[in-house]
Design a protein around this motif. Structure first.
Motif, short mmCIF file in Angstrom:
data_model
loop_
_atom_site.label_atom_id
_atom_site.label_comp_id
_atom_site.label_asym_id
_atom_site.label_seq_id
_atom_site.Cartn_x
_atom_site.Cartn_y
_atom_site.Cartn_z
N GLU A 224 0.81 -1.22 0.00
CA GLU A 224 0.00 0.00 0.00
C GLU A 224 0.84 1.27 0.00
OE1 GLU A 224 -3.03 0.02 2.99
OE2 GLU A 224 -3.61 -2.02 2.54
N GLY B 107 3.11 2.05 -2.07
CA GLY B 107 3.17 2.47 -3.45
C GLY B 107 4.51 3.04 -3.85
N ASN C 56 -5.50 7.45 -7.55
CA ASN C 56 -6.20 6.41 -6.78
C ASN C 56 -5.28 5.35 -6.18
OD1 ASN C 56 -8.76 7.63 -7.43
ND2 ASN C 56 -8.49 6.74 -9.47
N LYS C 57 -4.00 5.68 -6.00
CA LYS C 57 -3.05 4.78 -5.35
C LYS C 57 -2.19 5.58 -4.38
CE LYS C 57 -2.76 1.55 -9.15
NZ LYS C 57 -3.12 0.24 -8.74
N PHE D 61 1.10 6.78 -2.30
CA PHE D 61 2.50 6.88 -2.69
C PHE D 61 3.25 7.68 -1.63
CE2 PHE D 61 0.24 10.41 -4.47
CZ PHE D 61 1.09 11.50 -4.35
N ARG E 184 -1.99 9.79 0.80
CA ARG E 184 -3.16 8.93 0.57
C ARG E 184 -3.44 8.86 -0.94
NH1 ARG E 184 -4.11 13.98 1.06
NH2 ARG E 184 -5.88 15.04 0.15
N ALA E 185 -4.25 7.92 -1.34
CA ALA E 185 -4.67 7.83 -2.74
C ALA E 185 -5.40 9.12 -3.11
CB ALA E 185 -5.57 6.62 -2.94
#
Length: 111
Positions: free
Chosen positions: A23, A25, A47-48, A50, A86-87
């Protein structure tokens, strides 16, 4: 028998933690030198989650700030900091060195 159980338990625990590591990323790295970011429009995947790593190569402190990313931190000269993000939805997210906002500005492009 207990050693075998310990190995199996350890393997199961590691596999259970693997999604948490995934998660995190990818990482976007920004380098600050001469009170300027090396990239003024870095990119990230929408939407991911990082991580942003900011490396301050100047001798003086800088303050990495982004209201839209909800991050703010003073980074000493020669130091670095990382921020788990966060995403995000697609869009542009402004950031700056608040101590040198005339020369050190950028926007993260999320696609």
């Amino acid at each position: 028998m207990s050693r075998k159980f310990g190995l199996i338990f350890g393997a199961v625990a590691f596999l259970a933690m693997a999604p948490a590591f995934a998660e995190d990323g990818p990482t976007v790295t920004l380098v600050v030198k001469d009170h300027r970011f090396d990239q003024t429009q870095p990119k990230a995947v929408a939407n991911k989650p990082f991580t942003i790593v900011v490396k301050n190569q100047d001798q003086t402190a800088m303050e990495f700030e982004s209201k839209s990313l909800r991050v703010e931190k003073v980074i000493a000269g020669g130091a670095e900091a990382s921020f788990k993000i966060r995403a995000l939805a697609p869009g542009k997210y402004k950031f700056e060195d608040e101590f040198h906002d005339k020369t050190a500005k950028g926007e993260l492009i999320v696609e």
